[in-house]
Enzyme design. Structure first.
Site, mmCIF file in Angstrom:
data_model
loop_
_atom_site.group_PDB
_atom_site.id
_atom_site.type_symbol
_atom_site.label_atom_id
_atom_site.label_comp_id
_atom_site.label_asym_id
_atom_site.label_seq_id
_atom_site.Cartn_x
_atom_site.Cartn_y
_atom_site.Cartn_z
ATOM 1 C CG ASP A 34 -61.076 -2.673 -46.362
ATOM 2 O OD1 ASP A 34 -60.599 -2.064 -47.233
ATOM 3 O OD2 ASP A 34 -61.310 -4.099 -46.535
ATOM 4 C CG ASN A 36 -60.800 4.645 -46.984
ATOM 5 O OD1 ASN A 36 -61.491 4.607 -45.917
ATOM 6 N ND2 ASN A 36 -59.511 4.633 -47.157
ATOM 7 N NE ARG A 38 -65.283 -2.418 -49.899
ATOM 8 C CZ ARG A 38 -65.074 -3.148 -49.053
ATOM 9 N NH1 ARG A 38 -66.011 -4.103 -48.477
ATOM 10 N NH2 ARG A 38 -63.978 -3.143 -48.140
ATOM 11 C CD1 TRP A 39 -68.899 5.786 -46.081
ATOM 12 C CD2 TRP A 39 -67.581 7.445 -47.540
ATOM 13 N NE1 TRP A 39 -69.221 7.113 -45.803
ATOM 14 C CE2 TRP A 39 -68.537 8.233 -46.765
ATOM 15 C CE3 TRP A 39 -66.669 8.118 -48.382
ATOM 16 C CZ2 TRP A 39 -68.506 9.621 -46.754
ATOM 17 C CZ3 TRP A 39 -66.566 9.287 -48.353
ATOM 18 C CH2 TRP A 39 -67.526 10.117 -47.623
ATOM 19 C CG HIS A 51 -58.361 6.525 -50.404
ATOM 20 N ND1 HIS A 51 -58.609 5.332 -49.651
ATOM 21 C CD2 HIS A 51 -58.259 6.171 -51.729
ATOM 22 C CE1 HIS A 51 -58.449 4.340 -50.375
ATOM 23 N NE2 HIS A 51 -58.095 4.870 -51.722
ATOM 24 C CB SER A 79 -50.498 -3.163 -47.528
ATOM 25 O OG SER A 79 -50.649 -3.197 -49.011
ATOM 26 C CD1 TRP A 83 -45.837 -0.797 -52.711
ATOM 27 C CD2 TRP A 83 -45.988 1.223 -53.504
ATOM 28 N NE1 TRP A 83 -45.033 0.198 -51.662
ATOM 29 C CE2 TRP A 83 -45.094 1.419 -52.171
ATOM 30 C CE3 TRP A 83 -46.076 2.337 -54.237
ATOM 31 C CZ2 TRP A 83 -44.735 2.625 -51.808
ATOM 32 C CZ3 TRP A 83 -45.348 3.661 -53.776
ATOM 33 C CH2 TRP A 83 -44.840 3.459 -52.490
ATOM 34 C CG LEU A 145 -52.426 7.364 -29.013
ATOM 35 C CD1 LEU A 145 -52.940 6.180 -28.465
ATOM 36 C CD2 LEU A 145 -53.422 8.026 -29.895
ATOM 37 N NE ARG A 208 -59.010 -10.071 -47.654
ATOM 38 C CZ ARG A 208 -60.479 -9.913 -48.262
ATOM 39 N NH1 ARG A 208 -61.379 -10.524 -48.482
ATOM 40 N NH2 ARG A 208 -60.609 -8.363 -48.968
ATOM 41 C CB SER A 210 -55.020 -7.508 -45.655
ATOM 42 O OG SER A 210 -56.219 -8.198 -46.100
ATOM 43 C CD GLU A 221 -59.526 -11.723 -27.700
ATOM 44 O OE1 GLU A 221 -60.767 -12.117 -28.142
ATOM 45 O OE2 GLU A 221 -58.849 -12.525 -26.724
HETATM 46 C C1 FPP Z 1 -58.420 0.420 -47.654
HETATM 47 O O1 FPP Z 1 -59.567 0.818 -48.493
HETATM 48 C C2 FPP Z 1 -57.780 1.622 -47.322
HETATM 49 C C3 FPP Z 1 -56.527 2.149 -47.688
HETATM 50 C C4 FPP Z 1 -55.660 1.043 -48.701
HETATM 51 C C5 FPP Z 1 -55.872 3.348 -47.317
HETATM 52 C C6 FPP Z 1 -56.127 3.736 -45.926
HETATM 53 C C7 FPP Z 1 -56.030 5.206 -45.750
HETATM 54 C C8 FPP Z 1 -56.637 6.034 -44.706
HETATM 55 C C9 FPP Z 1 -57.769 5.404 -44.287
HETATM 56 C C10 FPP Z 1 -55.944 7.447 -44.885
HETATM 57 C C11 FPP Z 1 -54.849 7.296 -44.131
HETATM 58 C C12 FPP Z 1 -54.321 8.695 -43.514
HETATM 59 C C13 FPP Z 1 -53.205 8.651 -43.190
HETATM 60 C C14 FPP Z 1 -53.002 10.100 -42.406
HETATM 61 C C15 FPP Z 1 -52.139 8.151 -43.424
HETATM 62 P P1 FPP Z 1 -60.029 0.720 -49.895
HETATM 63 O O2 FPP Z 1 -59.650 1.643 -50.482
HETATM 64 O O3 FPP Z 1 -59.337 -0.553 -50.223
HETATM 65 O O4 FPP Z 1 -61.579 0.303 -49.677
HETATM 66 P P2 FPP Z 1 -62.302 -0.694 -50.423
HETATM 67 O O5 FPP Z 1 -62.131 -2.073 -50.241
HETATM 68 O O6 FPP Z 1 -63.734 -0.338 -50.332
HETATM 69 O O7 FPP Z 1 -62.155 -0.412 -52.111
#
Ligand code: FPP
Length: 254
Positions: A34, A36, A38-39, A51, A79, A83, A145, A208, A210, A221
């Site tokens: 989680d 992406n 906000r970063w 992302h 998730s 969508w 893995l 959370r 989620s 854990e």
């Molecule tokens: C939640 O952060 C992240 C997601 C819904 C997508 C996660 C996907 C990746 C990290 C890349 C996946 C890579 C592959 C190879 C499948 P958010 O966007 O909700 O962040 P925010 O809460 O800060 O808005």
């Protein structure tokens, strides 16, 4: 394997200077990736850049998990609720597995990583499903893995579907309702065949679950960090495992 562990445990694996115990590495680590968006926002970048950067963290942490001897790594990539996001963001997220695998599949093969998917195939675009299925096929005989992508995954739907399957077994006279047990639920969950996660990590400061692996996390854990997923480093991963190793898992006992 022993040589590999010696190499990695000979020196402390974090800036705290405390080494990890090679005999107590979690078998299955699950991660809610989680932060992406906000970063990206914090850097004045579009959400998609977050992302995309998060995709690079996927590779970094997969390799770190592999080196430590983690056997299963489950990553929540999309998730059943995602969508609801704007179409442009959904489209971008759906292209990431294909991009990731086109760049990394050869290296995953070299590292003996086995790719799996946990989620609903329906609604996934053909290009997403084809890329993932190709990776699953090519890596099926790898013994290292297990990299398990939770893609179009939702735990409540998973459990309702499992209950429906159990109901059907009862209706067909194959199962006595008085004998319904955990193993029946587990046999119908999307995670069937995987051990329950030992450790759940969630990045970005949200506390959370989620709708993620609600059944399977019963005795896991939980470890949370404020760090956003794109900046989650090997050291953060080691810190999570170090904290896991400090905990006493009692499974309801003493
Ligand atoms: C939640 O952060 C992240 C997601 C819904 C997508 C996660 C996907 C990746 C990290 C890349 C996946 C890579 C592959 C190879 C499948 P958010 O966007 O909700 O962040 P925010 O809460 O800060 O808005």
């Amino acid at each position: 394997m022993i040589e590999r562990l010696k190499k990695w445990f000979a020196k402390p694996l974090s800036n705290t200077g405390e080494a990890l115990d090679p005999d107590n590495i979690p078998t299955h680590v699950a991660i809610i990736m989680d932060g992406n968006g906000r970063w990206a926002k914090s850097r004045g970048l579009p959400r998609m850049a977050g992302h995309h950067s998060g995709m690079k963290t996927v590779k970094r942490i997969t390799m770190a998990a592999d080196r430590l001897g983690v056997k299963y790594l489950t990553l929540y990539a999309f998730s059943t609720e995602n969508w609801k996001r704007p179409k442009a963001e959904v489209d971008f997220l759906m292209k990431l597995p294909q991009e990731f695998l086109s760049i990394e599949l050869d290296d995953l093969m070299r590292n003996n990583v086995q790719v799996r998917m946990m989620g609903y195939k329906e609604n996934l675009p053909d290009y997403t499903l084809e890329a993932v299925e190709e990776a699953i096929r090519k890596t099926a005989n790898n013994t290292g893995l297990v990299l398990n992508f939770a893609l179009n995954y939702g735990s409540r739907k998973e459990m309702i579907d499992a209950v429906r399957c159990i109901g059907n077994e009862v209706k067909q006279g194959r199962l006595d309702p008085d004998h319904i047990a955990e193993r029946h639920m587990e046999s119908f969950l999307l995670s069937t065949g995987l051990p329950d996660p030992d450790l759940l990590i969630r990045t970005s400061g949200e506390l959370r679950i989620s709708n993620f692996m609600l059944w399977q996390l019963a005795y896991s854990e939980l470890w949370f960090t404020d760090v956003y997923w794109p900046e989650f480093q090997d050291e953060h991963f080691y810190e999570a495992i170090r904290e896991y190793q400090r905990r006493a898992r009692r499974y309801g006992g003493l």
